[in-house]
Design an enzyme around this catalytic site. Sequence first.
Site, short mmCIF file in Angstrom:
data_model
loop_
_atom_site.label_atom_id
_atom_site.label_comp_id
_atom_site.label_asym_id
_atom_site.label_seq_id
_atom_site.Cartn_x
_atom_site.Cartn_y
_atom_site.Cartn_z
N GLY A 135 0.95 -1.28 -0.01
CA GLY A 135 -0.05 -0.08 -0.01
C GLY A 135 0.92 1.49 -0.08
O GLY A 135 1.92 1.31 0.37
N CYS A 136 0.24 2.30 -0.42
CA CYS A 136 1.09 3.62 -0.54
C CYS A 136 1.37 4.11 0.71
O CYS A 136 2.61 4.28 1.02
CB CYS A 136 0.24 4.64 -1.26
N PHE A 137 0.78 4.11 1.86
CA PHE A 137 0.84 4.58 3.25
C PHE A 137 1.91 3.60 3.47
O PHE A 137 2.97 4.00 4.31
CB PHE A 137 -0.18 4.81 3.92
N ALA A 140 5.69 4.24 2.38
CA ALA A 140 6.08 5.41 2.86
C ALA A 140 6.43 5.34 4.07
O ALA A 140 7.61 5.92 4.55
CB ALA A 140 5.27 6.59 2.85
#
Length: 326
Positions: A135-137, A140
């Site tokens: 996932g994107c979160f 990061a």
Amino acid sequence: MIEIGIIGGAGYTAGELIRLMIHHPKIRIKNIVSKSHTGELIHLIHQDLLGEIEIKNRRFIHDLSKEIDIVFLCSGHGESRKELHHISENIKVIDLSQDFRIKIQSIFNNRNFVYGLPELQKETIKKSNNIANPGCFATAILLAILPLAKNQLLKKDIHISAITGSTGSGRKLSDTNHFSWRTNNISAYKIFKHQHLQEIEQTIHQVQNNFVSKIYFVPYRGNFSRGIITTLYTYSILSLKENQEIYKEYYTNHPFVMISDINIDIKQVINTNKCILYLIQDKNQLIVISIIDNLIKGASGQAIQNMNLMFGFDETCGLRLKSVRF
């Protein structure tokens, strides 16, 4: 040339995949499937593709060809399992949904999905046929934590806040995606309960299995279209210089993660597959700021990075992108 198929071709992540892959020297896009837009011209949905030779006069189709090497599943959460019933087991799969990221959900029939964070398990990805794209979160945040976990340095709770652009919610319209709601506005949501927490916790425990503290994550909706900026802090027994050396050493052989010596901002990574980290120390608290483009390093670019590893290409192939700084 590797033959590529994309399912869920009308969404944001699929649009980014197409945009990046039409310039990839090792692949050819064979099929772009969209059940909701079957028969429509692709460039009318992804209007930034107007004039691209590869896309000119091409239309979305309804069913995937069996004559492909790898398929990217972009249909959204809960849809990938349905799609896999119709995909030959000889075809490699990269899934951009959350359906297979958690270990207990990672097996489907004879497919075993590997969590596709290259900075965590590059060699495993190279030998895998099925990848669960992070996932994107989670991307990061994990890239901001992994060097600490690898060195068994996570001793106390981790506190995280992160803000994402509107494209992180996908193309389907919702109340919080309306321009009149989003512009000049910001809001917190899913406080301490965001779905990406599961894969974050799973990955940290994989690397540092003695971590028993809590992770507190507050996500925010931003009033911009793309990008994620994350700030986390946690207890550290080391100096700033020692922590910087640990981070630089960890990412020595990972071409898309950079450590900055000065403060950072989202525009440095927009339209790139980069993650840039900036470390600050305040007494015994280490603060790490992390920035990525949620649609590229947080989704489509990372998927291509995984594909490159799976087929033995240079990891950066098709992903040497400059940020849109101004």
